[in-house]
Scaffold this active site. Structure first.
Site, PDB file in Angstrom:
ATOM      1  N   HIS A  41       0.920  -1.155   0.000  1.00  0.00           N
ATOM      2  CA  HIS A  41       0.000   0.000   0.000  1.00  0.00           C
ATOM      3  C   HIS A  41       0.950   1.192   0.000  1.00  0.00           C
ATOM      4  O   HIS A  41       1.723   1.370   0.954  1.00  0.00           O
ATOM      5  CB  HIS A  41      -0.875  -0.044   1.262  1.00  0.00           C
ATOM      6  CG  HIS A  41      -1.853   1.095   1.394  1.00  0.00           C
ATOM      7  ND1 HIS A  41      -3.173   0.891   1.769  1.00  0.00           N
ATOM      8  CD2 HIS A  41      -1.698   2.435   1.247  1.00  0.00           C
ATOM      9  CE1 HIS A  41      -3.789   2.070   1.825  1.00  0.00           C
ATOM     10  NE2 HIS A  41      -2.913   3.015   1.520  1.00  0.00           N
ATOM     11  N   HIS A  62       3.342   4.125   0.374  1.00  0.00           N
ATOM     12  CA  HIS A  62       3.630   4.946   1.557  1.00  0.00           C
ATOM     13  C   HIS A  62       4.916   5.719   1.311  1.00  0.00           C
ATOM     14  O   HIS A  62       5.888   5.179   0.787  1.00  0.00           O
ATOM     15  CB  HIS A  62       3.768   4.094   2.821  1.00  0.00           C
ATOM     16  CG  HIS A  62       4.653   2.903   2.653  1.00  0.00           C
ATOM     17  ND1 HIS A  62       4.242   1.752   2.022  1.00  0.00           N
ATOM     18  CD2 HIS A  62       5.940   2.690   3.017  1.00  0.00           C
ATOM     19  CE1 HIS A  62       5.220   0.878   2.012  1.00  0.00           C
ATOM     20  NE2 HIS A  62       6.279   1.424   2.602  1.00  0.00           N
ATOM     21  N   HIS A 112       8.066   7.363   3.016  1.00  0.00           N
ATOM     22  CA  HIS A 112       8.863   7.470   4.234  1.00  0.00           C
ATOM     23  C   HIS A 112       9.331   8.918   4.322  1.00  0.00           C
ATOM     24  O   HIS A 112      10.035   9.387   3.417  1.00  0.00           O
ATOM     25  CB  HIS A 112      10.106   6.578   4.164  1.00  0.00           C
ATOM     26  CG  HIS A 112       9.832   5.110   4.150  1.00  0.00           C
ATOM     27  ND1 HIS A 112       9.904   4.331   5.282  1.00  0.00           N
ATOM     28  CD2 HIS A 112       9.504   4.263   3.145  1.00  0.00           C
ATOM     29  CE1 HIS A 112       9.632   3.065   4.975  1.00  0.00           C
ATOM     30  NE2 HIS A 112       9.393   2.993   3.678  1.00  0.00           N
TER      31      HIS A 112
HETATM   32  P1  AMP Z   1       8.658  -0.586   3.106  1.00  0.00           P
HETATM   33  O1  AMP Z   1       9.702  -1.590   3.501  1.00  0.00           O
HETATM   34  O2  AMP Z   1       9.159   0.547   2.280  1.00  0.00           O
HETATM   35  O3  AMP Z   1       7.449  -1.272   2.486  1.00  0.00           O
HETATM   36  O4  AMP Z   1       8.182   0.099   4.450  1.00  0.00           O
HETATM   37  C1  AMP Z   1       7.301  -0.494   5.343  1.00  0.00           C
HETATM   38  C2  AMP Z   1       7.504   0.210   6.652  1.00  0.00           C
HETATM   39  O5  AMP Z   1       6.390  -0.060   7.491  1.00  0.00           O
HETATM   40  C3  AMP Z   1       8.756  -0.243   7.411  1.00  0.00           C
HETATM   41  O6  AMP Z   1       9.627   0.872   7.597  1.00  0.00           O
HETATM   42  C4  AMP Z   1       8.199  -0.770   8.736  1.00  0.00           C
HETATM   43  O7  AMP Z   1       9.022  -0.452   9.838  1.00  0.00           O
HETATM   44  C5  AMP Z   1       6.844  -0.094   8.805  1.00  0.00           C
HETATM   45  N1  AMP Z   1       5.830  -0.795   9.573  1.00  0.00           N
HETATM   46  C6  AMP Z   1       5.503  -2.100   9.491  1.00  0.00           C
HETATM   47  N2  AMP Z   1       4.488  -2.383  10.332  1.00  0.00           N
HETATM   48  C7  AMP Z   1       4.177  -1.217  10.958  1.00  0.00           C
HETATM   49  C8  AMP Z   1       3.214  -0.839  11.950  1.00  0.00           C
HETATM   50  N3  AMP Z   1       2.359  -1.720  12.468  1.00  0.00           N
HETATM   51  N4  AMP Z   1       3.200   0.442  12.373  1.00  0.00           N
HETATM   52  C9  AMP Z   1       4.063   1.347  11.866  1.00  0.00           C
HETATM   53  N5  AMP Z   1       4.979   1.061  10.924  1.00  0.00           N
HETATM   54  C10 AMP Z   1       5.042  -0.197  10.473  1.00  0.00           C
HETATM   55 ZN    ZN Z   2      -4.164  -0.916   1.666  1.00  0.00          ZN
END
Ligand code: AMP
Ligand code: ZN
Length: 120
Positions: free
Chosen positions: A107, A109, A111
């Site tokens: 989904h 996102h 950073h």
């Molecule tokens: P990506 O690897 O770019 O898909 O980033 C996913 C991000 O989501 C990682 O930096 C994780 O630390 C973060 N993440 C995973 N689960 C959670 C959660 N429950 N709450 C907040 N961040 C999360």
């Molecule tokens: Zn979603």
């Protein structure tokens, strides 16, 4: 065209971030409006590490740019506002796109890394 609005939210079953947006999984909210939800990354890589996600489900930034460019602009503006509050406007914006590039949640996102001087 306008950015996505909440009353037309598109979700996907078993999507972690759709569940966070819906409040089914807890998160530390930083900002929310009709289009985006922003929350602290659970595994921060900087003093301030916020994820900005559109409320509608798109799998990655390429799909978002194609289907709702206004929402992508809104994400960038949200990142700018977070960084203005946290660190005088300087920030790093990352969209991991595809498994091989480090994307683990499909989904889209952004950073947002800020709050301190970042390594190059
Ligand atoms: P990506 O690897 O770019 O898909 O980033 C996913 C991000 O989501 C990682 O930096 C994780 O630390 C973060 N993440 C995973 N689960 C959670 C959660 N429950 N709450 C907040 N961040 C999360
Ligand atoms: Zn979603």
């Amino acid at each position: 065209m306008t950015a996505d609005v909440k009353n037309s939210v598109k979700t996907e079953a078993d999507c972690l971030f759709c569940k966070i947006i819906a409040g089914e999984i807890p998160s530390y909210k930083v900002y929310e409006d009709d289009v985006v939800y922003a929350f602290k990354d659970i595994n921060p890589k900087a003093k301030v590490h916020v994820l900005v996600v559109p409320k509608n489900h798109y799998k990655n930034v390429a799909e978002l740019a194609e289907q709702s460019p206004e929402t992508l602009v809104h994400i960038v503006e949200t990142a700018k506002n977070i960084a203005n509050d946290a660190f005088g406007g300087s920030f790093r914006l990352i969209f991991n796109t595809g498994k091989e590039a480090g994307q683990s949640v499909f989904h889209v996102h952004a950073h947002v890394l800020t709050g301190e001087v970042l390594d190059e």
